[in-house]
Design an enzyme around this catalytic site. Structure first.
Site, PDB file in Angstrom:
ATOM      1  N   LYS A  67      10.758   3.321   2.863  1.00 25.40           N
ATOM      2  CA  LYS A  67      10.775   4.791   2.720  1.00 25.40           C
ATOM      3  C   LYS A  67      11.515   5.165   1.447  1.00 25.40           C
ATOM      4  O   LYS A  67      12.650   4.724   1.241  1.00 25.40           O
ATOM      5  CB  LYS A  67      11.522   5.417   3.913  1.00 25.40           C
ATOM      6  CG  LYS A  67      10.785   5.313   5.238  1.00 25.40           C
ATOM      7  CD  LYS A  67       9.788   6.450   5.349  1.00 25.40           C
ATOM      8  CE  LYS A  67       9.239   6.638   6.736  1.00 25.40           C
ATOM      9  NZ  LYS A  67      10.134   7.127   7.732  1.00 25.40           N
TER      10      LYS A  67
ATOM     11  N   LYS B 194       2.260   4.618   1.424  1.00 27.55           N
ATOM     12  CA  LYS B 194       2.392   5.146   2.786  1.00 27.55           C
ATOM     13  C   LYS B 194       2.078   6.644   2.714  1.00 27.55           C
ATOM     14  O   LYS B 194       2.863   7.450   2.204  1.00 27.55           O
ATOM     15  CB  LYS B 194       3.814   4.917   3.308  1.00 27.55           C
ATOM     16  CG  LYS B 194       3.981   5.324   4.743  1.00 27.55           C
ATOM     17  CD  LYS B 194       5.330   4.865   5.278  1.00 27.55           C
ATOM     18  CE  LYS B 194       5.485   5.134   6.755  1.00 27.55           C
ATOM     19  NZ  LYS B 194       5.358   6.535   7.113  1.00 27.55           N
TER      20      LYS B 194
ATOM     21  N   CYS C  47      10.422  49.298  -0.504  1.00 31.47           N
ATOM     22  CA  CYS C  47       9.703  48.490  -1.486  1.00 31.47           C
ATOM     23  C   CYS C  47      10.458  48.485  -2.818  1.00 31.47           C
ATOM     24  O   CYS C  47      10.804  49.553  -3.331  1.00 31.47           O
ATOM     25  CB  CYS C  47       8.300  49.056  -1.680  1.00 31.47           C
ATOM     26  SG  CYS C  47       7.418  48.242  -3.020  1.00 31.47           S
TER      27      CYS C  47
ATOM     28  N   GLU D  14       0.840  -1.208   0.000  1.00 29.76           N
ATOM     29  CA  GLU D  14       0.000   0.000   0.000  1.00 29.76           C
ATOM     30  C   GLU D  14       0.868   1.249   0.000  1.00 29.76           C
ATOM     31  O   GLU D  14       2.004   1.207   0.450  1.00 29.76           O
ATOM     32  CB  GLU D  14      -0.856   0.039   1.287  1.00 29.76           C
ATOM     33  CG  GLU D  14      -1.690  -1.181   1.512  1.00 29.76           C
ATOM     34  CD  GLU D  14      -2.215  -1.273   2.955  1.00 29.76           C
ATOM     35  OE1 GLU D  14      -2.267  -0.245   3.647  1.00 29.76           O
ATOM     36  OE2 GLU D  14      -2.549  -2.388   3.374  1.00 29.76           O
TER      37      GLU D  14
ATOM     38  N   TYR E 197      -7.036   2.028   6.368  1.00 37.69           N
ATOM     39  CA  TYR E 197      -6.229   0.860   6.004  1.00 37.69           C
ATOM     40  C   TYR E 197      -6.131  -0.194   7.106  1.00 37.69           C
ATOM     41  O   TYR E 197      -5.397  -1.164   6.978  1.00 37.69           O
ATOM     42  CB  TYR E 197      -4.823   1.280   5.576  1.00 37.69           C
ATOM     43  CG  TYR E 197      -4.127   2.214   6.565  1.00 37.69           C
ATOM     44  CD1 TYR E 197      -3.783   1.779   7.836  1.00 37.69           C
ATOM     45  CD2 TYR E 197      -3.830   3.520   6.210  1.00 37.69           C
ATOM     46  CE1 TYR E 197      -3.156   2.634   8.737  1.00 37.69           C
ATOM     47  CE2 TYR E 197      -3.201   4.380   7.100  1.00 37.69           C
ATOM     48  CZ  TYR E 197      -2.874   3.935   8.361  1.00 37.69           C
ATOM     49  OH  TYR E 197      -2.273   4.777   9.251  1.00 37.69           O
TER      50      TYR E 197
ATOM     51  N   CYS F 289       7.958  50.689  -5.261  1.00 35.58           N
ATOM     52  CA  CYS F 289       7.548  52.091  -5.091  1.00 35.58           C
ATOM     53  C   CYS F 289       8.446  52.826  -4.099  1.00 35.58           C
ATOM     54  O   CYS F 289       8.207  53.997  -3.809  1.00 35.58           O
ATOM     55  CB  CYS F 289       6.095  52.167  -4.651  1.00 35.58           C
ATOM     56  SG  CYS F 289       5.835  51.556  -2.978  1.00 35.58           S
TER      57      CYS F 289
ATOM     58  N   CYS G 191       4.924  46.374   2.334  1.00 38.82           N
ATOM     59  CA  CYS G 191       4.842  47.693   1.732  1.00 38.82           C
ATOM     60  C   CYS G 191       3.442  48.198   2.060  1.00 38.82           C
ATOM     61  O   CYS G 191       2.458  47.571   1.682  1.00 38.82           O
ATOM     62  CB  CYS G 191       5.033  47.617   0.224  1.00 38.82           C
ATOM     63  SG  CYS G 191       4.600  49.157  -0.586  1.00 38.82           S
TER      64      CYS G 191
ATOM     65  N   CYS H 273       0.939  51.310  -4.245  1.00 37.60           N
ATOM     66  CA  CYS H 273       2.153  50.665  -4.763  1.00 37.60           C
ATOM     67  C   CYS H 273       1.823  49.943  -6.072  1.00 37.60           C
ATOM     68  O   CYS H 273       0.915  49.100  -6.111  1.00 37.60           O
ATOM     69  CB  CYS H 273       2.669  49.666  -3.730  1.00 37.60           C
ATOM     70  SG  CYS H 273       3.915  48.557  -4.390  1.00 37.60           S
TER      71      CYS H 273
ATOM     72  N   ASP I 107       1.457  10.420   3.683  1.00 36.79           N
ATOM     73  CA  ASP I 107       2.109  11.334   4.619  1.00 36.79           C
ATOM     74  C   ASP I 107       1.048  12.169   5.331  1.00 36.79           C
ATOM     75  O   ASP I 107       0.747  13.295   4.945  1.00 36.79           O
ATOM     76  CB  ASP I 107       3.074  12.239   3.843  1.00 36.79           C
ATOM     77  CG  ASP I 107       3.990  13.003   4.787  1.00 36.79           C
ATOM     78  OD1 ASP I 107       4.044  12.652   5.977  1.00 36.79           O
ATOM     79  OD2 ASP I 107       4.631  13.954   4.323  1.00 36.79           O
TER      80      ASP I 107
HETATM   81  S1  IVH Z   1      -0.243   0.449   8.898  1.00 34.34           S
HETATM   82  C1  IVH Z   1       0.379  -1.710  12.793  1.00 34.34           C
HETATM   83  N1  IVH Z   1      -0.631   1.466   6.477  1.00 34.34           N
HETATM   84  O1  IVH Z   1       2.772   5.290   8.784  1.00 34.34           O
HETATM   85  C2  IVH Z   1       0.282  -1.027  11.471  1.00 34.34           C
HETATM   86  N2  IVH Z   1       0.359   2.851   8.138  1.00 34.34           N
HETATM   87  O2  IVH Z   1       5.350   4.806  10.032  1.00 34.34           O
HETATM   88  C3  IVH Z   1       0.235   0.424  11.580  1.00 34.34           C
HETATM   89  N3  IVH Z   1       0.846   5.134   7.402  1.00 34.34           N
HETATM   90  O3  IVH Z   1       1.651   5.301  12.112  1.00 34.34           O
HETATM   91  C4  IVH Z   1       0.173   1.244  10.395  1.00 34.34           C
HETATM   92  N4  IVH Z   1       0.072   4.917   5.344  1.00 34.34           N
HETATM   93  O4  IVH Z   1       0.447   6.814  10.409  1.00 34.34           O
HETATM   94  C5  IVH Z   1      -0.161   1.672   7.731  1.00 34.34           C
HETATM   95  N5  IVH Z   1      -1.072   2.259   4.324  1.00 34.34           N
HETATM   96  C6  IVH Z   1      -0.606   2.461   5.567  1.00 34.34           C
HETATM   97  C7  IVH Z   1      -0.075   3.719   5.969  1.00 34.34           C
HETATM   98  C8  IVH Z   1       0.400   3.862   7.275  1.00 34.34           C
HETATM   99  C9  IVH Z   1       0.617   5.736   6.225  1.00 34.34           C
HETATM  100  C10 IVH Z   1       1.480   5.774   8.584  1.00 34.34           C
HETATM  101  C11 IVH Z   1       0.749   5.544   9.896  1.00 34.34           C
HETATM  102  C12 IVH Z   1       1.760   4.876  10.789  1.00 34.34           C
HETATM  103  C13 IVH Z   1       3.036   5.297  10.166  1.00 34.34           C
HETATM  104  C14 IVH Z   1       4.140   4.347  10.505  1.00 34.34           C
END
Ligand code: IVH
Length: 668
Positions: A310, A115, A404, A113, A222, A407, A422, A427, A117
């Site tokens: 990551k 991740k 400025c 999946e 998720y 002006c 300004c 201006c 932010d």
């Molecule tokens: S699973 C026990 N799935 O990443 C499993 N986390 O670095 C817990 N996050 O605290 C998380 N997308 O805030 C999971 N598809 C995803 C995610 C996800 C973002 C975040 C989440 C977690 C952090 C961990």
């Protein structure tokens, strides 16, 4: 009509609205127009005003409460919210997969999946009702942010089945919202937010739910706490079941059988990430089968059945050549670094914001410095670090302007503000920025008046305020560089045509602080005219759903200035439209409209109407106009030479209306 009947109608309408919202926000495939949704919403609002005793927490009118929170209650999580172990390269992923395969019996599948932010949150539903939402906190104890989470439209207030369950996911701020928010913060001299995660966290910790709503967050779910009432067998099954409950999940995921498939998915996500509307910082790889997950268990901090890959931070190295100081609409002067072009996170970058003087001082950036750049929220190029070891002996410290750049008025820095301003309302740079906003697409939409033209108009003193645009003459335009008679004529007609537009465009074009296109539309719809908006009280303005105190205060402040009122008076004398051309809320008594919620198809040639014109007229009256005839069609409007659609309608026994009858019903 009996009371019981009206009450059951109300419940049906609420269900219909929630269904519209589900299709729009969760499935991303709307089944109603904005006008239809709004019309039904207002009917519900009206009935609820008359019968407050019928209001239920599931009503969409109850998403945003009026109460300010005193603080945040602590919530202890029934099951800990873990974080994840990290993988930084393919070798880390391989050893994770090998470890898993060694520890559990049978073949293992992995759900991969994105991740997101954002910020991890837990949503609790009891008998299908959303009763509590909490932050992750330290994993054991979080904070109750139910009021703010209720403002996220994709979080259903009731599930599609009345079960009790706790689901978990990521609340996030979409990239474009983040970029807009930071641009606005720069423009208004506020400290920018570092990334969408901080932005989402800030939004969810607002004391005022209306303020949280303005941050336009979204969510992907998720995870869930498995219990007797909720028994998915795998991560894939969990997604399937959550979707059936009406919860929003991210479709960009894949079940993988092999290491190679996992790695391929990561590459795919890596290639697509800059195109996604949300910011991601990696890929989460989870053992799919829950029995296998249970067998693997947890370490103190993280599950053994999942890992977060990551992406390497995307950083580019380049050299700062120059710093430009630009004056914005509100007079705030912001610095931009101009650098050697460099490729970064999907695009070539040559300019990066330096935000304000505090930011410059903290970085100690100088001309000639080699710097590291990244993109905040995957969009905004930003200098993050100066490589002082590479600093040339002749590097020049930046000179902070005292006047400025346009002006020459002395710049001011208010107490406690990071912004240089300004304060000269005349201006030329501010005027250019204001005028560019005034003619922009969502405002008066005057095409042909680009920045180069506007700069000349201001420079030659032909235009100072937006109202002056309406007094421009052909001869004046012909004095501009490279403007010939034909293009000048076009500009004049575009300016003239803009006069007749509905007032929300003018209202947005005025550039009132915090007033975006949507807020302008809401005010125009509610009050119907500029005059009523100008004279509205703070209470009347903040009573509008979707308009926070910040916006309403700003509107009051703007119209308390005599110059603002004088400007509106001039627009009026010049014949610029000052009333709302759509259907105002008061006028929109759609309840009685014979077209409300009717699915209509238009076919053949009509004498009195163009297709799109008729479509708009019918939609204003609550109809849904579609292009193909099916069992769901209620009415087919047939003009001359109607063909196969008419035949199909006849076969299906659908009501057919000719143009004469159409005119009669419209006149009713
Ligand atoms: S699973 C026990 N799935 O990443 C499993 N986390 O670095 C817990 N996050 O605290 C998380 N997308 O805030 C999971 N598809 C995803 C995610 C996800 C973002 C975040 C989440 C977690 C952090 C961990």
């Amino acid at each position: 009509m009996t009371k019981e009947y009206i009450q059951s109608e109300l419940q049906q309408m609420i269900q219909q609205l929630n269904d519209y919202a589900y299709h729009y926000y969760v499935l991303d495939s709307p089944i109603a127009t904005d006008a239809q949704y709004d019309a039904l919403y207002r009917q519900v609002e009206r009935i609820e005003q008359q019968h407050p005793e019928w209001i239920t927490p599931e009503s969409p009118t109850q998403r945003v409460g009026d109460q300010l929170l005193a603080g945040f209650q602590k919530v202890s999580h029934a099951q800990a919210m873990y974080s994840l172990g990290n993988a930084f390269n393919e070798a880390d992923i391989e050893s994770f997969i090998d470890r898993v395969n060694k520890s559990v019996a049978g073949p293992v599948q992995f759900m991969c999946e994105c991740k997101i932010d954002g910020l991890a949150v837990a949503l609790t539903y009891e008998n299908g009702r959303f009763i509590r939402g909490a932050t992750r906190g330290d994993g054991t104890i979080g904070e109750d942010i139910t009021h703010n989470l209720r403002t996220i439209p994709s979080i259903p207030l009731s599930l599609r089945q009345a079960i009790s369950v706790e689901v978990r996911g990521e609340a996030y701020m979409p990239k474009d919202v983040f970029a807009q928010l930071n641009a606005q913060r720069d423009e208004q001299g506020e400290v920018p937010l570092a990334n969408p995660r901080n932005a989402a966290a800030g939004a969810l910790r607002q004391i005022n739910p209306k303020a949280a709503k303005e941050r336009k967050l979204n969510i992907f779910l998720y995870g869930a706490v498995v219990s007797d009432s909720f028994t998915p067998k795998s991560q894939a099954d969990l997604f399937y079941q959550m979707q059936a409950l009406g919860l929003r999940t991210n479709p960009f995921r894949r079940l993988c059988d092999t290491k190679a498939e996992v790695i391929e998915f990561i590459h795919e996500v890596g290639n697509a990430r800059h195109e996604l509307p949300y910011d991601i910082d990696g890929v989460v790889i989870k053992v799919n089968n829950f029995q296998q997950q249970n067998a693997l268990g947890f370490t103190l901090k993280a599950p053994r059945w999942a890992i977060a890959y990551k992406f390497p931070a995307e950083v580019a190295t380049t050299v700062v050549k120059q710093v430009e100081w630009t004056v914005g609409r509100t007079g705030v002067v912001t610095p931009t670094a101009v650098m050697d072009p460099v490729f970064l996170a999907g695009t070539t970058v040559q300019r990066a914001t330096l935000h304000n003087i505090d930011f410059i001082e903290k970085l100690d950036v100088r001309l000639g410095d080699t710097v590291h750049l990244h993109k905040a929220g995957d969009i905004i190029p930003e200098v993050i670090e100066v490589l002082t070891a590479k600093r040339p002996a002749e590097s020049i410290p930046l000179s902070i302007p005292t006047h400025c750049p346009q002006c020459q008025t002395e710049l001011e820095q208010a107490d406690g503000e990071v912004a240089l301003r300004c304060v000269n309302p005349l201006c030329p740079a501010q005027q250019v920025a204001q005028l560019s906003h005034f003619v922009s697409r969502d405002a008066m939409n005057i095409v042909g008046l680009g920045k180069r033209i506007i700069e000349q108009l201001v420079q030659k003193d032909l235009v100072q305020t937006p109202a002056d645009l309406y007094e421009l003459t052909l001869d004046e335009l012909l004095t501009l560089d490279k403007v010939k008679e034909k293009s000048a004529q076009k500009m004049l007609s575009a300016i003239e045509a803009s006069k007749t537009q509905s007032v929300e465009r003018l209202l947005f074009g005025l550039g009132i602080r915090h007033v975006g296109a949507k807020a302008a539309r809401l005010m125009a719809e509610t009050f119907g005219s500029m005059e009523r908006i100008m004279n509205a009280t703070q209470e009347e303005l903040s009573a509008i759903e979707g308009l926070g105190t910040i916006i309403s205060q700003s509107v009051i402040r703007y119209f308390s200035q005599l110059t603002s009122r004088a400007l509106i008076e001039r627009f009026s004398q010049l014949g610029v439209q000052l009333s709302y051309q759509g259907v105002t809320i008061e006028a929109a008594d759609l309840a009685d409209s014979p077209w409300l919620n009717k699915t209509v198809v238009i076919t053949g040639t009509l004498e009195q109407f163009g297709r799109s014109e008729l479509k708009a007229i019918l939609e204003q009256r609550g109809a849904k106009v579609t292009s193909s005839v099916s069992k769901k069609t209620d009415i087919v409007i047939a003009g001359e030479a109607a063909g196969s659609k008419l035949t199909k309608a006849e076969e299906l026994g659908i009501d057919i209306m000719d143009e004469v009858t159409l005119m009669q019903t419209l006149e009713q």
